[in-house]
Write a protein that holds these residues in place. Sequence first.
Motif, PDB file in Angstrom:
ATOM      1  N   TYR A 448      67.629  21.283   6.718  1.00  0.00           N
ATOM      2  CA  TYR A 448      66.677  22.090   5.953  1.00  0.00           C
ATOM      3  C   TYR A 448      65.283  21.464   5.998  1.00  0.00           C
ATOM      4  O   TYR A 448      64.273  22.177   6.130  1.00  0.00           O
ATOM      5  N   VAL A 457      58.333  19.802   3.224  1.00  0.00           N
ATOM      6  CA  VAL A 457      59.620  19.481   2.601  1.00  0.00           C
ATOM      7  C   VAL A 457      60.174  18.204   3.229  1.00  0.00           C
ATOM      8  O   VAL A 457      60.409  18.142   4.436  1.00  0.00           O
ATOM      9  N   ALA A 462      64.748  18.010   0.128  1.00  0.00           N
ATOM     10  CA  ALA A 462      65.777  18.911   0.678  1.00  0.00           C
ATOM     11  C   ALA A 462      67.158  18.564   0.135  1.00  0.00           C
ATOM     12  O   ALA A 462      67.996  19.455  -0.073  1.00  0.00           O
ATOM     13  N   ASP A 464      67.942  17.683  -2.780  1.00  0.00           N
ATOM     14  CA  ASP A 464      68.100  18.391  -4.049  1.00  0.00           C
ATOM     15  C   ASP A 464      68.263  19.893  -3.830  1.00  0.00           C
ATOM     16  O   ASP A 464      69.094  20.545  -4.468  1.00  0.00           O
ATOM     17  N   VAL A 465      67.462  20.447  -2.929  1.00  0.00           N
ATOM     18  CA  VAL A 465      67.485  21.892  -2.692  1.00  0.00           C
ATOM     19  C   VAL A 465      68.869  22.350  -2.225  1.00  0.00           C
ATOM     20  O   VAL A 465      69.408  23.356  -2.706  1.00  0.00           O
ATOM     21  N   ASP A 468      71.942  23.470  -4.340  1.00  0.00           N
ATOM     22  CA  ASP A 468      72.010  24.834  -4.877  1.00  0.00           C
ATOM     23  C   ASP A 468      73.043  25.617  -4.056  1.00  0.00           C
ATOM     24  O   ASP A 468      72.978  25.641  -2.823  1.00  0.00           O
ATOM     25  N   TYR A 471      71.695  27.991  -1.256  1.00  0.00           N
ATOM     26  CA  TYR A 471      71.173  27.281  -0.085  1.00  0.00           C
ATOM     27  C   TYR A 471      72.319  26.640   0.709  1.00  0.00           C
ATOM     28  O   TYR A 471      72.345  26.704   1.941  1.00  0.00           O
ATOM     29  N   PRO A 499      66.926  31.967   0.616  1.00  0.00           N
ATOM     30  CA  PRO A 499      67.429  30.988   1.577  1.00  0.00           C
ATOM     31  C   PRO A 499      67.685  31.592   2.962  1.00  0.00           C
ATOM     32  O   PRO A 499      67.462  30.925   3.987  1.00  0.00           O
TER      33      PRO A 499
END
Length: 691
Positions: A448, A457, A462, A464-465, A468, A471, A499
């Motif tokens: 990502y 980013v 990423a 952390d993202v 989700d 994602y 996403p």
Amino acid sequence: MTRSVYVTGIDRGDGRQVVELGVMELLTRQVDRVGVFRPLVHDGPDRLYELLRARYRLSQDPADVYGLDYHEASALQAEEGTDALVSRLVERFHRVARNYEVVLVLGTDFAATQLPDELSLNARLANEFGASVIAVVGGKGQSAESVAAEARNAYRAYEALGCHVLTMVVNRVAPGDRSAIAEALTDQPPVPTYVLPDEPALSAPTVAQVTHALGGKVLLGDDSGLARDALDFVFGGAMLPTFLAALTPGCMVITPGDRADLVVGALAAHSASTPPIAGVVLTLDERPDESVLALAARLAPGTPVISVPGGSFPTAAELFGLEGKLNAATPRKAETALGLFERHVDTADLVARTSVARSGRVTPMMFEHDLLEQARSNRRRVVLPEGAEERVLRAADVLIRRGVCDLTLLGDTDVIRKKAADFGIDLGDTQLTDPVSSELRQGFAERYAALRAHKGVSVELAYDVVSDPNYFGTLMVAEGLADGMVSGSVHSTAATIRPAFEIIKTRPDASIVSSVFFMCLADKVLVYGDCAVNPDPDAEQLADIAVQSAATAARFGVEPRIAMLSYSTGTSGSGADVDKVREATKLVRSARPDLRIEGPIQYDAAVEPSVAATKLPDSEVAGQATVLVFPDLNTGNNTYKAVQRSAGAVAVGPVLQGLRKPVNDLSRGALVQDIVNTVAITAIQAQGEPA
């Protein structure tokens, strides 16, 4: 001429209801009007017919379903002879047949009927009805050699009596004998013969059925808990450690009501899914202290605790003779039965053999049947990021039982297992993944970060993202670990599709991502686009939506005839909004001359032949449009909801189109069947992708 299919057997206990339900499913995929006729019926409610009526929304008058009850039939045969009995039943059959395209006939059940030579009676009725026969032979408790011989003899018996035997079904055989029996029946009988293994979940009583049979009182538990299958019975008398080791998944615990330690231990095991149980039966009309019941309710909310008057021995005697039944109150058993039938029967060949021509009408039920069948034909894996959501779990239950596709559920795996246990759902070998602790998380973060480096980013951000679930699920699709994704029952549309925009992106042949709804009306399916994504598309985008919508329609069996909608028809109007639609129509005609398209055109001229005859008499689309493209989101979203509510249409979608790989969004008000349909659509879309 009405066709009829007669499902019959040679003895009781063959589990024929599985076949009858499976055949009904096949017939309702082909035609809109299917009738049911049972020549002879016992006193009391007919459980199978009530299931068929509820599941397939039959409007048939129940009084027309039955010929005679067994007492009337026995008396008539004794007084006036078999010919009089048959004549009466033939008359009543034709009263049904004249109103339906096809009739499913449910043969006699060989259960204390007081009728001599019941097999011959079924054969004669099938011949008099002009019905083809599906003969079922039960194999429970028999050797492979015995079952094979019985199937051959059953075929010879019905053939000798002049019946047209479509196929033979050998049911309830030991799973280990299935292949040997199928091989032994390859050439004889000379019709397709299908062998179905015994499925414990079908013969297992539900907790509600156990409660009724034992005259029990529900102390704790909800409807969901009472619907669980009691797959085994474990009698508690030992000390707690020994007792816990004896528990099996889906078992019903039977224990004296004063054994609070066993009650609490069993429910604690259920709460930890080690293993999940069906419920607890307390004997001798004894019940634990209220404080124990309060603790039990907190340990395993919804799990039934039942009090019964009998002791352990009479309770055991009653339970071991108790078998579950298919009925309207056990819809999950129906899904299991259909899954079993569809896995082991060549349904396409059986449909061809029935010679039932497909209706020109496409009802909502027929469309939904086709979705599941098409998805099942080439299984794909779909990831569901909302794995702990109740509706998603219940949809997963249906999809697993019907064998529609493989699933990955995302979320805290302990929470998912506990909720599944509380709902009585067996997830089997379904893949459960927690994005937070998954070993895939680091690699996904690096992927990502590389994709979004131009937005600044970092890998740390990423990391952390991608925890989700949306994602994480989208990255699973992008990496080929899943073939498609469905989310949105508790997430917003933006959270579901953002996403996909960032990671999967649009196909090379699509300029934008758009959506369609399949609008299932009473007699046809229309495709509406775009009603969910693009607020105000320009002419080029509108043309792209039209082309994509036509492709989606064709992918799901709807012949595309495109209407580019506006407030004026043909050359009668002018203005920026009409000009946009006119330009979009020209762009489609130029880029795709093979597509049939009309625009600008008003909705009534697009779908109503009488209006089209006045406004556009020479159009090959007007009056018979199947793909309706709205000029903007305001018009499209309001129209689909108006038609859904006012015309009683089933709206399936939104189905996203234009992405490289399928990701679909759910309404936050989606019902379980909506989720099932959307997952099936996603799996079908994925069939067009490389495996």
